[in-house]
Write a protein that holds these residues in place. Structure first.
Motif, PDB file in Angstrom:
ATOM      1  N   MET A 119       0.833  -1.195   0.000  1.00 40.62           N
ATOM      2  CA  MET A 119       0.000   0.000   0.000  1.00 40.62           C
ATOM      3  C   MET A 119       0.877   1.259   0.000  1.00 40.62           C
ATOM      4  N   GLY A 120       1.927   1.244   0.820  1.00 40.27           N
ATOM      5  CA  GLY A 120       2.833   2.390   0.891  1.00 40.27           C
ATOM      6  C   GLY A 120       3.582   2.611  -0.399  1.00 40.27           C
ATOM      7  N   GLN A 121       3.927   1.536  -1.083  1.00 43.70           N
ATOM      8  CA  GLN A 121       4.667   1.641  -2.342  1.00 43.70           C
ATOM      9  C   GLN A 121       3.822   2.327  -3.414  1.00 43.70           C
ATOM     10  N   ALA A 126       2.218   7.813  -6.146  1.00 44.69           N
ATOM     11  CA  ALA A 126       1.269   8.916  -6.331  1.00 44.69           C
ATOM     12  C   ALA A 126       1.835  10.212  -5.756  1.00 44.69           C
ATOM     13  N   VAL A 127       2.434  10.124  -4.571  1.00 47.17           N
ATOM     14  CA  VAL A 127       3.044  11.315  -3.953  1.00 47.17           C
ATOM     15  C   VAL A 127       4.166  11.850  -4.832  1.00 47.17           C
ATOM     16  N   HIS A 128       4.956  10.956  -5.396  1.00 48.97           N
ATOM     17  CA  HIS A 128       6.047  11.377  -6.284  1.00 48.97           C
ATOM     18  C   HIS A 128       5.513  12.143  -7.487  1.00 48.97           C
ATOM     19  N   GLU A 129       4.471  11.616  -8.124  1.00 46.54           N
ATOM     20  CA  GLU A 129       3.925  12.278  -9.310  1.00 46.54           C
ATOM     21  C   GLU A 129       3.352  13.650  -8.961  1.00 46.54           C
ATOM     22  N   MET A 130       2.688  13.772  -7.813  1.00 41.71           N
ATOM     23  CA  MET A 130       2.151  15.069  -7.406  1.00 41.71           C
ATOM     24  C   MET A 130       3.266  16.059  -7.082  1.00 41.71           C
ATOM     25  N   THR A 131       4.345  15.572  -6.476  1.00 39.78           N
ATOM     26  CA  THR A 131       5.472  16.443  -6.134  1.00 39.78           C
ATOM     27  C   THR A 131       6.129  16.991  -7.390  1.00 39.78           C
ATOM     28  N   PHE A 182       1.058   9.921 -17.342  1.00 39.94           N
ATOM     29  CA  PHE A 182       1.309   8.851 -16.392  1.00 39.94           C
ATOM     30  C   PHE A 182       0.908   9.254 -14.978  1.00 39.94           C
ATOM     31  N   GLY A 183       1.183  10.506 -14.589  1.00 38.60           N
ATOM     32  CA  GLY A 183       0.838  10.965 -13.251  1.00 38.60           C
ATOM     33  C   GLY A 183      -0.651  10.887 -12.983  1.00 38.60           C
ATOM     34  N   THR A 184      -1.448  11.355 -13.949  1.00 36.21           N
ATOM     35  CA  THR A 184      -2.903  11.286 -13.792  1.00 36.21           C
ATOM     36  C   THR A 184      -3.381   9.844 -13.738  1.00 36.21           C
ATOM     37  N   GLU A 185      -2.749   8.981 -14.527  1.00 42.58           N
ATOM     38  CA  GLU A 185      -3.135   7.571 -14.516  1.00 42.58           C
ATOM     39  C   GLU A 185      -2.843   6.928 -13.161  1.00 42.58           C
ATOM     40  N   VAL A 186      -1.710   7.289 -12.564  1.00 36.94           N
ATOM     41  CA  VAL A 186      -1.385   6.759 -11.232  1.00 36.94           C
ATOM     42  C   VAL A 186      -2.436   7.199 -10.221  1.00 36.94           C
ATOM     43  N   THR A 190      -4.389   3.567 -11.283  1.00 43.03           N
ATOM     44  CA  THR A 190      -3.529   2.714 -10.462  1.00 43.03           C
ATOM     45  C   THR A 190      -4.015   2.663  -9.021  1.00 43.03           C
ATOM     46  N   LEU A 191      -4.358   3.810  -8.458  1.00 42.13           N
ATOM     47  CA  LEU A 191      -4.857   3.827  -7.086  1.00 42.13           C
ATOM     48  C   LEU A 191      -6.169   3.072  -6.961  1.00 42.13           C
ATOM     49  N   ILE A 192      -6.996   3.146  -7.995  1.00 43.05           N
ATOM     50  CA  ILE A 192      -8.272   2.424  -7.972  1.00 43.05           C
ATOM     51  C   ILE A 192      -8.036   0.915  -8.029  1.00 43.05           C
ATOM     52  N   SER A 193      -7.194   0.477  -8.965  1.00 44.01           N
ATOM     53  CA  SER A 193      -6.992  -0.960  -9.157  1.00 44.01           C
ATOM     54  C   SER A 193      -6.202  -1.585  -8.019  1.00 44.01           C
ATOM     55  N   GLU A 194      -5.230  -0.856  -7.469  1.00 44.30           N
ATOM     56  CA  GLU A 194      -4.360  -1.432  -6.446  1.00 44.30           C
ATOM     57  C   GLU A 194      -4.899  -1.241  -5.027  1.00 44.30           C
TER      58      GLU A 194
END
Length: 217
Positions: A119-121, A126-131, A182-186, A190-194
């Motif tokens: 979960m943290g990974q 997501a945090v990386h893409e927003m940063t 890619f950021g928007t997809e994450v 990605t957050l939805i599926s994972e």
């Protein structure tokens, strides 16, 4: 086949991937470690593929790829140390990696909370893409921009849920993107599926607001 600048990095990545698959097949690996490694390899393959789709030239592709892999390495180091991912530590390390947290420009609000490794990974990506987005296009790319990050745990009939809000404040606010990168997809798929998360992106007049919510074990 003659190696071109574009085929050499790809061939190297494919060789690394083959070595990882051989490692997974070793019989002395524990079931838990084998499972975690397979999940990590799957995530890395997604990052490699999606990063290639978002850049046309090799140099920018490799820059993006290395940046994203570094983010995974940072969170993996945290998992190796404590078998969990502390949200505040994750945010601080990711933001400090790119620029110092100066004065009141960045504020963090939230309780001590650790996420399970997988979960943290995903959350760290997501945090990386927003940063990176905030630095390249948003509040952290200007001298006057500010960033407020808040999180809390809400309890209800379905159990506990993390509610995370990333809010940028800047006079030169972002417009909604013309295409999904890619950021928007994450942040969405990605957050939805994972994590079975819900993500809401709002382009307020003074800056981006991203709200992420998902169940905690």
């Amino acid at each position: 086949m003659v190696n071109t600048p574009s085929t050499v990095p790809i061939a190297s990545l494919q060789a690394d991937n083959a070595r990882l698959r051989r490692l997974l097949d070793q019989r002395n690996l524990s079931g838990e470690f084998r499972y975690r490694l397979r999940r990590t390899v799957a995530l890395l393959r997604t990052i490699i593929r999606k990063s290639a789709a978002s850049r046309r030239d090799v140099d920018s592709y490799m820059g993006l790829l290395e940046d994203r892999l570094d983010a995974i390495v940072r969170v993996q180091s945290m998992v190796d140390e404590q078998d969990a991912v502390e949200i505040q530590k994750l945010l601080t390390e990711e933001l400090m990696h790119y620029r110092p947290l100066e004065g009141d420009r960045v504020k963090l609000f939230g309780p001590e909370l650790a996420l399970q490794p997988r979960m943290g990974q995903i959350f760290a990506l997501a945090v990386h893409e927003m940063t990176v987005n905030a630095i390249e296009h948003g509040a952290l790319g200007s001298d006057t921009g500010r960033l407020d990050i808040a999180w809390r745990v809400a309890s209800g009939g379905a159990g506990s849920r993390l509610i995370f809000v990333w809010k940028e404040h800047d006079a030169t606010a972002l417009a909604p993107p013309s295409h999904q990168g890619f950021g928007t997809e994450v942040l969405t798929r990605t957050l939805i599926s994972e994590l079975c998360a819900t993500t809401r992106l709002e382009f307020d007049p003074d800056g981006l607001r991203c709200t992420i919510e998902f169940a905690l074990p």
